[in-house]
Each structure stands twice: as structure tokens, then as C-alpha cells.
Design a protein around this motif. Sequence first.
Motif, mmCIF file in Angstrom:
data_model
loop_
_atom_site.group_PDB
_atom_site.id
_atom_site.type_symbol
_atom_site.label_atom_id
_atom_site.label_comp_id
_atom_site.label_asym_id
_atom_site.label_seq_id
_atom_site.Cartn_x
_atom_site.Cartn_y
_atom_site.Cartn_z
ATOM 1 N N ALA A 1 -16.135 137.794 16.523
ATOM 2 C CA ALA A 1 -16.512 137.516 15.141
ATOM 3 C C ALA A 1 -15.361 136.873 14.363
ATOM 4 O O ALA A 1 -15.559 135.887 13.644
ATOM 5 C CB ALA A 1 -16.963 138.803 14.456
ATOM 6 N N VAL A 2 -14.164 137.412 14.526
ATOM 7 C CA VAL A 2 -12.999 136.878 13.812
ATOM 8 C C VAL A 2 -12.663 135.472 14.303
ATOM 9 O O VAL A 2 -12.334 134.587 13.504
ATOM 10 C CB VAL A 2 -11.790 137.829 13.947
ATOM 11 N N ALA A 3 -12.747 135.236 15.610
ATOM 12 C CA ALA A 3 -12.471 133.903 16.160
ATOM 13 C C ALA A 3 -13.434 132.871 15.597
ATOM 14 O O ALA A 3 -13.028 131.758 15.241
ATOM 15 C CB ALA A 3 -12.544 133.932 17.683
ATOM 16 N N ILE A 4 -14.694 133.240 15.497
ATOM 17 C CA ILE A 4 -15.683 132.318 14.936
ATOM 18 C C ILE A 4 -15.414 132.106 13.448
ATOM 19 O O ILE A 4 -15.402 130.973 12.963
ATOM 20 C CB ILE A 4 -17.114 132.838 15.187
ATOM 21 N N LEU A 5 -15.193 133.188 12.741
ATOM 22 C CA LEU A 5 -14.985 133.122 11.298
ATOM 23 C C LEU A 5 -13.748 132.299 10.930
ATOM 24 O O LEU A 5 -13.778 131.468 10.015
ATOM 25 C CB LEU A 5 -14.853 134.535 10.726
ATOM 26 N N LEU A 6 -12.645 132.515 11.644
ATOM 27 C CA LEU A 6 -11.392 131.823 11.343
ATOM 28 C C LEU A 6 -11.193 130.545 12.157
ATOM 29 O O LEU A 6 -10.141 129.906 12.054
ATOM 30 C CB LEU A 6 -10.204 132.766 11.577
ATOM 31 N N ARG A 7 -12.164 130.218 12.981
ATOM 32 C CA ARG A 7 -12.104 129.026 13.842
ATOM 33 C C ARG A 7 -10.837 129.014 14.699
ATOM 34 O O ARG A 7 -10.061 128.077 14.712
ATOM 35 C CB ARG A 7 -12.210 127.757 13.020
ATOM 36 N N LEU A 8 -10.679 130.136 15.420
ATOM 37 C CA LEU A 8 -9.557 130.272 16.342
ATOM 38 C C LEU A 8 -10.060 130.167 17.767
ATOM 39 O O LEU A 8 -11.245 130.372 18.038
ATOM 40 C CB LEU A 8 -8.872 131.626 16.131
ATOM 41 N N ASN A 9 -9.162 129.869 18.677
ATOM 42 C CA ASN A 9 -9.519 129.771 20.085
ATOM 43 C C ASN A 9 -9.975 131.140 20.586
ATOM 44 O O ASN A 9 -9.205 132.111 20.560
ATOM 45 C CB ASN A 9 -8.310 129.275 20.882
ATOM 46 N N LYS A 10 -11.225 131.219 21.019
ATOM 47 C CA LYS A 10 -11.818 132.497 21.427
ATOM 48 C C LYS A 10 -11.110 133.088 22.644
ATOM 49 O O LYS A 10 -10.885 134.294 22.701
ATOM 50 C CB LYS A 10 -13.311 132.321 21.711
ATOM 51 N N LEU A 11 -10.762 132.257 23.596
ATOM 52 C CA LEU A 11 -10.106 132.742 24.808
ATOM 53 C C LEU A 11 -8.711 133.289 24.489
ATOM 54 O O LEU A 11 -8.346 134.369 24.957
ATOM 55 C CB LEU A 11 -10.021 131.631 25.854
ATOM 56 N N ALA A 12 -7.943 132.582 23.676
ATOM 57 C CA ALA A 12 -6.596 133.053 23.319
ATOM 58 C C ALA A 12 -6.684 134.352 22.523
ATOM 59 O O ALA A 12 -5.892 135.273 22.745
ATOM 60 C CB ALA A 12 -5.863 131.980 22.514
ATOM 61 N N LEU A 13 -7.654 134.453 21.627
ATOM 62 C CA LEU A 13 -7.816 135.678 20.852
ATOM 63 C C LEU A 13 -8.209 136.833 21.767
ATOM 64 O O LEU A 13 -7.654 137.923 21.676
ATOM 65 C CB LEU A 13 -8.853 135.482 19.747
ATOM 66 N N PHE A 14 -9.132 136.586 22.679
ATOM 67 C CA PHE A 14 -9.539 137.629 23.628
ATOM 68 C C PHE A 14 -8.353 138.087 24.474
ATOM 69 O O PHE A 14 -8.152 139.280 24.670
ATOM 70 C CB PHE A 14 -10.670 137.125 24.522
ATOM 71 N N LEU A 15 -7.561 137.150 24.964
ATOM 72 C CA LEU A 15 -6.390 137.521 25.766
ATOM 73 C C LEU A 15 -5.390 138.335 24.943
ATOM 74 O O LEU A 15 -4.754 139.258 25.466
ATOM 75 C CB LEU A 15 -5.723 136.280 26.351
ATOM 76 N N GLY A 16 -5.278 138.023 23.661
ATOM 77 C CA GLY A 16 -4.423 138.827 22.786
ATOM 78 C C GLY A 16 -4.903 140.261 22.684
ATOM 79 O O GLY A 16 -4.100 141.197 22.723
ATOM 80 N N PRO B 1 -7.749 150.922 15.768
ATOM 81 C CA PRO B 1 -8.387 152.143 16.261
ATOM 82 C C PRO B 1 -9.850 151.950 16.660
ATOM 83 O O PRO B 1 -10.522 152.910 16.971
ATOM 84 C CB PRO B 1 -8.266 153.098 15.063
ATOM 85 N N PHE B 2 -10.307 150.732 16.705
ATOM 86 C CA PHE B 2 -11.721 150.460 16.977
ATOM 87 C C PHE B 2 -11.964 150.170 18.461
ATOM 88 O O PHE B 2 -12.547 149.148 18.826
ATOM 89 C CB PHE B 2 -12.215 149.320 16.089
ATOM 90 N N TYR B 3 -11.518 151.104 19.310
ATOM 91 C CA TYR B 3 -11.668 150.937 20.757
ATOM 92 C C TYR B 3 -13.146 150.854 21.119
ATOM 93 O O TYR B 3 -13.961 151.605 20.614
ATOM 94 C CB TYR B 3 -10.974 152.084 21.502
ATOM 95 N N GLY B 4 -13.453 149.912 21.996
ATOM 96 C CA GLY B 4 -14.837 149.681 22.392
ATOM 97 C C GLY B 4 -15.485 148.581 21.576
ATOM 98 O O GLY B 4 -16.471 147.988 22.009
ATOM 99 N N LEU B 5 -14.943 148.313 20.403
ATOM 100 C CA LEU B 5 -15.495 147.260 19.541
ATOM 101 C C LEU B 5 -14.568 146.059 19.441
ATOM 102 O O LEU B 5 -14.905 145.067 18.803
ATOM 103 C CB LEU B 5 -15.745 147.813 18.131
ATOM 104 N N GLN B 6 -13.414 146.142 20.054
ATOM 105 C CA GLN B 6 -12.409 145.100 19.888
ATOM 106 C C GLN B 6 -12.894 143.730 20.365
ATOM 107 O O GLN B 6 -12.600 142.721 19.725
ATOM 108 C CB GLN B 6 -11.117 145.497 20.594
ATOM 109 N N PHE B 7 -13.638 143.695 21.450
ATOM 110 C CA PHE B 7 -14.150 142.413 21.940
ATOM 111 C C PHE B 7 -15.045 141.771 20.892
ATOM 112 O O PHE B 7 -14.896 140.592 20.566
ATOM 113 C CB PHE B 7 -14.918 142.605 23.258
ATOM 114 N N TRP B 8 -15.967 142.558 20.354
ATOM 115 C CA TRP B 8 -16.930 142.021 19.385
ATOM 116 C C TRP B 8 -16.258 141.664 18.067
ATOM 117 O O TRP B 8 -16.594 140.651 17.443
ATOM 118 C CB TRP B 8 -18.075 142.996 19.177
ATOM 119 N N ILE B 9 -15.314 142.467 17.651
ATOM 120 C CA ILE B 9 -14.545 142.139 16.449
ATOM 121 C C ILE B 9 -13.791 140.833 16.677
ATOM 122 O O ILE B 9 -13.766 139.952 15.813
ATOM 123 C CB ILE B 9 -13.574 143.285 16.079
ATOM 124 N N GLY B 10 -13.199 140.689 17.851
ATOM 125 C CA GLY B 10 -12.457 139.478 18.199
ATOM 126 C C GLY B 10 -13.333 138.237 18.189
ATOM 127 O O GLY B 10 -12.944 137.199 17.662
#
Length: 151
Positions: free
Chosen positions: A43-58, A32-41
Motif C-alpha cells: 500500500a505504501v509503495a503504491i501510495l508513495l510511488r516507490l519501487n515495490k520490490l526494493a520496499l519489500f526487500l527492506g 509492531p504490525f507483524y503479519g501485515l507488513q507485506f500488505w502495508i508495504g
Amino acid sequence: MRQQWIRLLQEHSSPGRLAAAVAVGIFIGCSPFYGLQFWIGVAVAILLRLNKLALFLGTQAIIPPLVPVIIFCNVQIGAFIHQGRFLALSVGELSLEQAPSMLGALFLNWLTGWLLVGGAIALATYAITLKLLRRHRRTGQGQPEQPDQVG
């Protein structure tokens, strides 16, 4: 610039890590965090060391026509958990543009439902993405594709 792009594409790019990144992106996209999803993504990608582009596309897979349906499912599941019954609402009543005050009143239901609905969609996405990536890697490296064995 080109090297940065290549680095972004190749970071944390094992099939499991890419599938996890897409699934986490889907989970955040259902939130439900519309407008913040990019920034949350990010932060989570950095924190969990996930591919930022794949997470953003998700996060972007939850396209505008799906948003009211996702909100509806989240709110209804949350209401069932909290009140033991579904609400007398339609999908049209839960679009972000038409009912922001209604969504504010239903936020706890929305948040609770998101954890279950978003989690279920994310788990399914993870399994499907992982299978597709493994199949692509196997066939892309010159190995013949073998049918999956059930059992």
C-alpha cells in the motif's frame, strides 16, 4: 511474465527513490504490525510511488534473529518516553512466541518506540543505500570512482 518482472525491477529506480523504498521498507519491518507488513508495504509503495520490490526487500531485512532485539529497543524507548524510565525486561522476554500477552500490555510503548527506533534505522539505511547506489551508478557507467571530499 518476464516483462512484468523487468517492469517491477525498473519502476521508480532512481537512486533516491530506491533508497527511499528500502528505508521505508526497513521502517515498516521494524513496526509492531507483524503479519501485515507485506500488505502495508504494498500500500505504501503504491501510495508513495516507490519501487515495490526494493520496499519489500527492506521489510525482509529485519530477520527473525533481530526481531527480539528490535522489539526490546522499541519497548524500552517507548517506556522511557511514556514513564521516564526503562523497564526491567530482558530481550528474551520480548520474543513474539514467548510473551504475546506481555507485548499486548506494552503495545503503546512498542508503537511509540518504533517511530523513533524504526525512524532512526530507516534514516541511516536511506543515507547508506543512497551513497552505495550513487557510487554504483557512477562506476557502472564507466566513470572513475572519485573519493568523497569532506568539508
